[in-house]
Design a protein around this motif. Structure first.
Motif, PDB file in Angstrom:
ATOM      1  N   GLY A   2     -15.864  -1.471  25.290  1.00  0.00           N
ATOM      2  CA  GLY A   2     -15.590  -2.672  26.056  1.00  0.00           C
ATOM      3  C   GLY A   2     -14.520  -2.446  27.107  1.00  0.00           C
ATOM      4  O   GLY A   2     -14.122  -1.322  27.387  1.00  0.00           O
ATOM      5  N   ASN A   3     -14.039  -3.547  27.666  1.00  0.00           N
ATOM      6  CA  ASN A   3     -13.043  -3.470  28.739  1.00  0.00           C
ATOM      7  C   ASN A   3     -11.690  -3.035  28.197  1.00  0.00           C
ATOM      8  O   ASN A   3     -11.228  -3.561  27.183  1.00  0.00           O
ATOM      9  N   LEU A 103     -10.418  -6.200  36.822  1.00  0.00           N
ATOM     10  CA  LEU A 103     -10.456  -7.651  36.622  1.00  0.00           C
ATOM     11  C   LEU A 103      -9.034  -8.175  36.792  1.00  0.00           C
ATOM     12  O   LEU A 103      -8.120  -7.771  36.069  1.00  0.00           O
ATOM     13  N   ILE A 104      -8.836  -9.046  37.793  1.00  0.00           N
ATOM     14  CA  ILE A 104      -7.521  -9.590  38.144  1.00  0.00           C
ATOM     15  C   ILE A 104      -7.677 -11.104  38.306  1.00  0.00           C
ATOM     16  O   ILE A 104      -8.619 -11.551  38.971  1.00  0.00           O
ATOM     17  N   PRO A 105      -6.782 -11.917  37.722  1.00  0.00           N
ATOM     18  CA  PRO A 105      -6.967 -13.369  37.794  1.00  0.00           C
ATOM     19  C   PRO A 105      -6.982 -13.922  39.220  1.00  0.00           C
ATOM     20  O   PRO A 105      -7.819 -14.754  39.564  1.00  0.00           O
ATOM     21  N   GLN A 218     -10.063 -19.669  35.973  1.00  0.00           N
ATOM     22  CA  GLN A 218     -10.617 -19.364  37.294  1.00  0.00           C
ATOM     23  C   GLN A 218     -11.002 -20.620  38.083  1.00  0.00           C
ATOM     24  O   GLN A 218     -11.297 -20.542  39.273  1.00  0.00           O
ATOM     25  N   ASP A 219     -10.954 -21.782  37.440  1.00  0.00           N
ATOM     26  CA  ASP A 219     -11.130 -23.057  38.153  1.00  0.00           C
ATOM     27  C   ASP A 219      -9.778 -23.672  38.510  1.00  0.00           C
ATOM     28  O   ASP A 219      -9.707 -24.834  38.930  1.00  0.00           O
ATOM     29  N   SER A 220      -8.700 -22.896  38.318  1.00  0.00           N
ATOM     30  CA  SER A 220      -7.332 -23.351  38.606  1.00  0.00           C
ATOM     31  C   SER A 220      -6.955 -24.589  37.790  1.00  0.00           C
ATOM     32  O   SER A 220      -6.298 -25.506  38.295  1.00  0.00           O
ATOM     33  N   LYS A 221      -7.339 -24.599  36.517  1.00  0.00           N
ATOM     34  CA  LYS A 221      -6.964 -25.669  35.600  1.00  0.00           C
ATOM     35  C   LYS A 221      -6.081 -25.086  34.501  1.00  0.00           C
ATOM     36  O   LYS A 221      -6.390 -24.028  33.938  1.00  0.00           O
ATOM     37  N   GLY A 315     -14.888 -12.650  29.983  1.00  0.00           N
ATOM     38  CA  GLY A 315     -15.996 -13.567  29.730  1.00  0.00           C
ATOM     39  C   GLY A 315     -16.048 -14.213  28.362  1.00  0.00           C
ATOM     40  O   GLY A 315     -17.086 -14.744  27.963  1.00  0.00           O
ATOM     41  N   ASN A 316     -14.917 -14.197  27.645  1.00  0.00           N
ATOM     42  CA  ASN A 316     -14.903 -14.785  26.300  1.00  0.00           C
ATOM     43  C   ASN A 316     -13.615 -15.594  26.113  1.00  0.00           C
ATOM     44  O   ASN A 316     -12.761 -15.248  25.302  1.00  0.00           O
TER      45      ASN A 316
END
Length: 395
Positions: A2-3, A103-105, A218-221, A315-316
């Motif tokens: 995995g990552n 992968l970076i936020p 990623q929706d800035s919430k 993704g989890n």
């Protein structure tokens, strides 16, 4: 497998706690530093790979190549986590090419730097309805007049770019008491080509400093958050946390989430607020856009920021969570706290009895972990070498 997670910076306890936060969940951690010497985080049993790469400032292009070459050899894109301001600036400078392999936020190049810059941060905060201390720019034609009329003495001369200022002056800011000191310190900064601002001191002891620590998806919430109260700092009054408690302060969520969501922030951020001792108002002081000193405290309270970051980007995502009760937990960086306590007592700001009483609480240690002791011994060796070096230089 995995990552993997690539952690930038292992010569300070923030990097160490990040390695541990991921490693306890069996994430493969590759920790990167520019030298073996002093990088005690590499000694952690949770560090799966220790990588020595080019220096972020001396050879940034070399470090970009080094990281991308590493990522290309993996089966899946690694999650990239910077743990110090210079590494954040490095990632921001090279965000487009790094995002192709990691992968970076954050997606918006320049936002990290904009927030780290005190001048642009204050503009952003004011635009989003968050109070900031009254400020005058160093090139203002009426600098002295405005300081004397609006800000008053003593006041603070603070850097716009903190890492550059700290590297040069070995302190976070200057406190000045009159016109002569103000002009002297502003001139010192100008000579070093470092931009500064002059700011009003918000009244209140160090325990009027609070933090809002949050993760935004990623929706800035805001999905995860916790608030803390500083009790002691080093250097005293204007330094970093050395003894800080988790403390539920719901007003900080109202202020902090509105601001971070408003600027479309993604990933982890820590907003430092100061509560005005006279009015009770909260003022935004600064924002850390990387894992912070309090990381182990947050983890122990139930908010594991590095692992939350890792899980969302792979993704989890972890279920949203907020810490809405006081757990009596404190963060303790013993080495610098002992230096701070000496200064607090010497200046009459704290009594020995009050300090002693504060220690009888469950702690999240900065470095020590009985399940992972090697980094603490390596840190002790680093301190011993520093002491020997100072003694040798005096002879």
């Amino acid at each position: 497998m995995g990552n993997k997670a690539v952690v930038l910076g292992a010569n300070y306890y923030i990097g160490l706690s990040t390695i541990r936060c991921l490693g306890v969940h069996d994430v493969h951690v590759a920790a990167v530093d520019y030298a073996w010497e002093g990088a005690y985080g590499l000694e952690s049993k949770y560090c799966s790979e220790a990588l020595i790469g080019p220096h972020y400032k001396e050879d940034p292009a070399g470090l970009v190549t080094f990281l991308i070459d590493y990522a290309k050899n993996q089966d899946s894109p690694p999650v990239l986590i910077p743990t110090a301001d210079p590494y954040v600036e490095f990632v921001d400078d090279h965000l487009p090419e790094l995002r192709e392999h990691f992968l970076i936020p954050q997606k918006e190049q320049g936002l990290y730097t904009k927030i780290m810059d005190k001048g642009t941060l204050h503009t952003l905060a004011s635009r989003h309805g968050v109070a900031v201390p009254e400020t005058v720019e160093m090139d203002d034609e009426n600098l002295v007049g405005k300081v004397e009329e609006e800000i008053k003495y003593p006041c603070l001369v603070k850097p716009v770019d903190s890492p550059a200022f700290v590297a040069k002056f070995r302190r976070k800011l200057f406190k000045v008491y009159n016109k002569e000191e103000l002009l002297e310190k502003v001139q010192q900064a100008k000579e070093e080509n470092i931009e500064v601002i002059v700011q009003r001191i918000i009244p209140g002891f160090d325990d009027h400093m609070y933090t809002f620590d949050a993760y935004l998806n990623q929706d800035s919430k805001v999905t995860h958050w916790v608030t803390c109260q500083k009790l002691r700092q080093f250097p005293v009054n204007y330094g970093a946390s050395v003894y800080t408690q988790q403390k539920y302060v719901p007003e900080l969520y109202d202020l902090g989430s509105k601001f971070l969501e408003g600027i479309q922030y993604k990933g982890f951020a820590e907003i430092e607020f100061k509560k005005d001792a006279e009015t009770g108002d909260y003022y935004l002081i600064e924002i850390n856009v990387r894992i912070t000193n309090l990381n182990h405290l947050l983890q122990k309270a139930g908010i594991n920021i590095p692992y939350i970051t890792y899980r969302e980007l792979t993704g989890n995502p972890i279920e949203p969570k907020a810490i809405e009760e006081d757990q009596n937990l404190v963060f303790w960086y013993a080495y610098e706290d002992l230096l701070a306590v000496r200064e607090y007592i010497k200046t009459g700001q704290l009594s020995p009895q009050k300090v002693l009483k504060s220690y009888f609480r469950p702690k999240a240690h900065a470095i020590w972990d009985p399940k992972d002791p090697k980094p603490a011994f390596a840190f002790g060796k680093k301190l011993a070498n520093l002491v020997v070096g100072k003694v040798t230089n005096k002879k």
